[in-house]
Design a protein around this motif. Structure first.
Motif, mmCIF file in Angstrom:
data_model
loop_
_atom_site.group_PDB
_atom_site.id
_atom_site.type_symbol
_atom_site.label_atom_id
_atom_site.label_comp_id
_atom_site.label_asym_id
_atom_site.label_seq_id
_atom_site.Cartn_x
_atom_site.Cartn_y
_atom_site.Cartn_z
ATOM 1 N N TYR A 96 0.807 -1.216 0.000
ATOM 2 C CA TYR A 96 0.000 0.000 0.000
ATOM 3 C C TYR A 96 0.845 1.273 0.000
ATOM 4 O O TYR A 96 0.313 2.374 0.141
ATOM 5 C CB TYR A 96 -0.918 0.013 1.236
ATOM 6 C CG TYR A 96 -1.695 -1.270 1.426
ATOM 7 C CD1 TYR A 96 -2.671 -1.648 0.512
ATOM 8 C CD2 TYR A 96 -1.449 -2.110 2.511
ATOM 9 C CE1 TYR A 96 -3.383 -2.832 0.671
ATOM 10 C CE2 TYR A 96 -2.166 -3.284 2.681
ATOM 11 C CZ TYR A 96 -3.129 -3.634 1.762
ATOM 12 O OH TYR A 96 -3.838 -4.804 1.915
ATOM 13 N N ILE A 105 2.729 4.550 -0.988
ATOM 14 C CA ILE A 105 2.455 5.553 -2.021
ATOM 15 C C ILE A 105 3.634 5.606 -2.992
ATOM 16 O O ILE A 105 4.777 5.804 -2.572
ATOM 17 C CB ILE A 105 2.237 6.943 -1.391
ATOM 18 C CG1 ILE A 105 1.027 6.923 -0.449
ATOM 19 C CG2 ILE A 105 2.051 8.005 -2.482
ATOM 20 C CD1 ILE A 105 0.831 8.203 0.341
ATOM 21 N N ASN A 110 -5.343 5.280 3.076
ATOM 22 C CA ASN A 110 -4.199 4.400 2.853
ATOM 23 C C ASN A 110 -4.362 3.160 3.732
ATOM 24 O O ASN A 110 -4.388 3.249 4.965
ATOM 25 C CB ASN A 110 -2.905 5.144 3.198
ATOM 26 C CG ASN A 110 -1.666 4.337 2.875
ATOM 27 O OD1 ASN A 110 -1.394 3.329 3.520
ATOM 28 N ND2 ASN A 110 -0.917 4.777 1.882
ATOM 29 N N CYS A 128 4.341 8.430 4.162
ATOM 30 C CA CYS A 128 3.022 8.903 3.707
ATOM 31 C C CYS A 128 2.892 10.414 3.882
ATOM 32 O O CYS A 128 2.356 11.109 3.015
ATOM 33 C CB CYS A 128 1.912 8.194 4.482
ATOM 34 S SG CYS A 128 1.781 6.424 4.118
ATOM 35 N N GLU A 151 -3.643 13.446 2.151
ATOM 36 C CA GLU A 151 -4.474 12.246 2.013
ATOM 37 C C GLU A 151 -4.903 11.746 3.387
ATOM 38 O O GLU A 151 -6.071 11.446 3.617
ATOM 39 C CB GLU A 151 -3.730 11.148 1.261
ATOM 40 C CG GLU A 151 -4.571 9.901 1.062
ATOM 41 C CD GLU A 151 -3.865 8.840 0.232
ATOM 42 O OE1 GLU A 151 -4.429 8.445 -0.786
ATOM 43 O OE2 GLU A 151 -2.760 8.428 0.605
#
Length: 739
Positions: free
Chosen positions: A556, A558, A578, A602, A609
């Protein structure tokens, strides 16, 4: 000769009469047959209410027997059911909407506003005969006006400029009241309602309760779980209700149904629960086509529900974008649970399950967010007086299975293992047929005892491939999706571990495959496998923990240079987008270095996000006494070691968290005053001081209030200097650089 002709004439006359009689009889027969068909159709039309409600009662009773719906424990935690009542009563409750709207402005403040703001598009008083559309437009325009007041962008009559400040200052009560009326009005003005929420948010409970209300109101309601639907949705409904479509075409029949409902001033409600639980490849397209067809009829309304995790990424396209009729989208996660409502719900469960222990605020918060977990928690702690200071889902599920094993007359673990293995081997995760279970040596009588002993499993009859009354078979399935995910993860792990060894690479291959398949159970299985790698002693000894957990998080991660996403637009924060972050923060274990690095990654790549919800999680745990806190947040933040990255990530806290009703940073003063311990106060003060160092609030009044409050605290200088120093060290600035 004449005699012969006379005889022939008489015979011919008799034949003609017989022929005429035969024709008459034949015509009468056809008339009788047509009359019978019409009578049968008429009876069927008028009995659709009975047929629909009979089927719905069967489904609800099944959900009660499975433990997914306990009417005595259903508690209205917010105004969601009230919104659905407006959806149901529609025209009948129109007067309520008008009265509620007029009440807002039928006072001295309203008189000032009417004189100061003269706009022909606005109505501050609605007439009794106003249409649904006129009501909706009036509420929407008034709501937009007060939102403009918040921005100080409303022009008024010069004589009332001083008065306009009143509406800028007291705008929140207006917008709050109008927002509720707007939700009610939109629900009243639609035939199509889309309900979303996370797993265990209570969607099924709510829809069961609404179905019972409709039955009591003598309305026709068809309640469906999408798992039950195989093949064409139309055919499935018609078959279940035993409608006479062999004689009458489906479209003609429902036009007649619609006409009968119109005469009776009634509606037919079709409720499809959990559309994400149907793993049929074409179901998403089918549901869009079905909604488009069903909404052609003026007296048929439809409600569908879907889990948030699948709705945004997949089903929104089919449930909204590809549907021709306007919809009301309603997210249960956006609704606030008042403390009184949560306490009422907890008390109901404590009484029902005879639980006498103390439940911490943090645990109450977690349980109130996921009603499915709430039920299992109380099942595990039935007749107990043990206090609950913390909670971990995997431990609760493991305890629940142990209780089920002890209470069952049969080897329930063997049955669970067989079902899980079949699902994994066949790559079908919804159900297992009784025939397949018998091949595994699990007889039907043994299975029946297992079904009676717990709410782990249930049984249903299905008809595959869109056929009617063909290929029928009984299947067994897990009642709770999360329990299924936990048990599937358990089987994957047990097949690849021994007393002193864990084949992490093989487990990872299984998880990567599930992730690529994007099946509904993938996220849950991956999550529980992650928990295993984080907590297992054998994994710890083999030094595989960081390797395996990092490999899962990399699913997962990014990508570099990915286009930035801003889901919350600086306002709404509901859940992690996420999935790696969701796994980390819902595991409820102390963060490790590799997890902190993932979080920082992240925040570097796309802080908007999930940056806000990371802060919300740390803040909530500080306030409620959870695993994480604001000191950990500061460690993560300063660990970015880059001034711009730190400032950008930290700025994501500036938003209203709708779920908790936080207005950050405006509420820092309230958080500090409400804090029960010095540690909590210290952490909140650090965040407030850092914010005052780095930023200014848009509202100058709030900025002054924050500065004035925290500047007067005894440790102000000490805490402010600590934040200055840590920020400078993290950014590699000079010690005397206060820029």
């Amino acid at each position: 000769m004449a005699k012969m002709q006379l005889i022939i004439h008489r015979i011919s006359s008799i034949i003609d009469r017989l022929s005429a009689f035969s024709d008459t009889m034949q015509n009468l027969l056809w008339i009788v047959l047509v009359a019978i068909v019409i009578f049968g159709v008429a009876i069927s039309l008028f009995s659709i209410n009975r047929k629909a409600n009979k089927y719905t009662k069967v489904v609800i009773n099944r959900l009660i027997s499975e433990g997914k719906y306990i009417p005595g424990l259903f508690v209205e935690l917010n105004n969601t059911k009230e919104i659905l009542r407006y959806y149901i009563y529609s025209q009948k409750w129109k007067k309520r909407l008008i009265k509620g709207y007029n009440f807002i402005y039928d006072n001295s403040y309203g008189n000032i506003l009417k004189k100061a703001y003269k706009n022909t598009n606005l109505q501050f008083h609605l007439k009794r005969r106003a249409s649904q559309r006129e009501i909706l437009d009036a509420i929407q325009n008034a709501y937009d006006l007060h939102k403009d007041f918040e921005k100080s962008s409303v022009k008024s009559d010069d004589d009332y400029k001083e008065s306009m400040v009143l509406f800028e200052v007291i705008s929140y009560p207006y917008t709050e009241a109008l927002e509720n009326l707007l939700q009610y009005s939109k629900a009243s003005d639609t035939k199509y309602f889309v309900l979303t929420g996370s797993a265990g948010n209570g969607k099924t409970n709510l829809l069961c309760s609404i179905s019972e209300l409709l039955i009591n109101l003598k309305e026709a309601v068809v309640f469906l779980n999408s798992r039950d639907i195989h093949g064409d949705i139309w055919e499935f409904i018609c078959y279940q209700l035993k409608l006479p479509l062999k004689r009458v075409r489906k479209e003609q029949y429902f036009y007649l149904v619609n006409f009968v409902l119109l005469i009776r001033k009634k509606y037919l409600y079709i409720i499809i629960d959990a559309v994400n639980e149907n793993d049929n490849d074409s179901f998403d397209q089918q549901i869009a086509e079905f909604v488009n067809e069903i909404t052609k009829y003026s007296r048929i309304k439809i409600i569908v529900s879907c889990r948030n995790e699948y709705y945004k990424e997949h089903f929104h396209e089919y449930l909204v974008n590809k549907v021709n009729t306007p919809s009301v989208e309603f997210d249960l996660r956006e609704q606030q649970y008042t403390e009184a409502a949560v306490d009422k719900m907890i008390r109901a469960y404590c009484k029902y399950f005879n639980y006498r222990g103390n439940i911490s605020l943090g645990v109450k918060r977690i349980l109130s967010e996921q009603l499915l977990l709430l039920r299992i928690f109380f099942e595990v702690n039935k007749n107990s007086c043990a206090d609950a200071d913390s909670i971990r889902k995997h431990e609760i599920y493991a305890q629940y299975i142990e209780i089920a094993k002890k209470n069952s007359e049969v080897d329930i673990e063997k049955i669970l293992d067989g079902i899980a293995d079949f699902m994994l081997n066949s790559e079908t995760y919804d159900e297992v047929s009784l025939a397949d279970l018998e091949k595994m040596g699990i007889a039907q009588e043994i299975l029946e005892k297992a079904l009676d002993g717990s709410v782990l499993l249930s049984k249903k009859l299905i008809s595959h491939e869109g056929t009617i009354a063909k290929n029928e078979k009984e299947v067994v399935y897990f009642v709770f999706d999360e329990m299924r995910d936990y048990y599937l993860a358990r089987r994957i792990l047990l097949k690849n571990i021994s007393a002193d060894n864990v084949d992490g690479d093989l487990i990872l291959k299984n998880l990567q495959k599930l992730n690529l398949m994007k099946v509904s159970c993938a996220e849950g299985i991956i999550h529980y496998c992650y928990i295993f790698f984080r907590t297992d002693q054998v994994v710890e000894k083999s030094n595989q923990k960081e390797k395996m957990c990092s490999a899962i998080l990399n699913l997962y991660r990014i990508p570099e240079n990915r286009k930035k996403k801003s889901y919350w637009h600086m306002r709404h924060r509901k859940e992690f987008q996420n999935l790696g972050l969701r796994i980390i923060f819902t595991s409820n274990v102390k963060l490790m270095d590799f997890e902190i690095k993932y979080i920082q990654d992240c925040l570097r790549k796309d802080p908007y996000e999930d940056g806000g919800i990371i802060f919300d999680t740390m803040l909530d745990d500080t306030l409620y006494g959870g695993t994480y806190n604001l000191d950990i947040y500061l460690e993560i933040l300063f660990g970015l070691k880059n001034k711009e990255e730190i400032f950008t990530a930290f700025h994501t806290i500036c938003a209203r968290n709708v779920i908790e009703d936080y207005n950050i940073p405006k509420d820092f003063i309230k958080f500090y005053l409400d804090a029960e311990t010095e540690k909590q106060k210290s952490q909140i003060q650090k965040i407030a001081e850092l914010f005052l160092i780095c930023f200014k609030v848009n509202d100058e009044t709030t900025q002054r209030e924050l500065g004035k409050f925290f500047n007067k605290l005894p440790l102000h200088a000490e805490v402010q200097n600590e934040m200055f120093f840590r920020l400078k060290m993290a950014c590699k600035l000079e010690v005397d650089d206060n820029e």
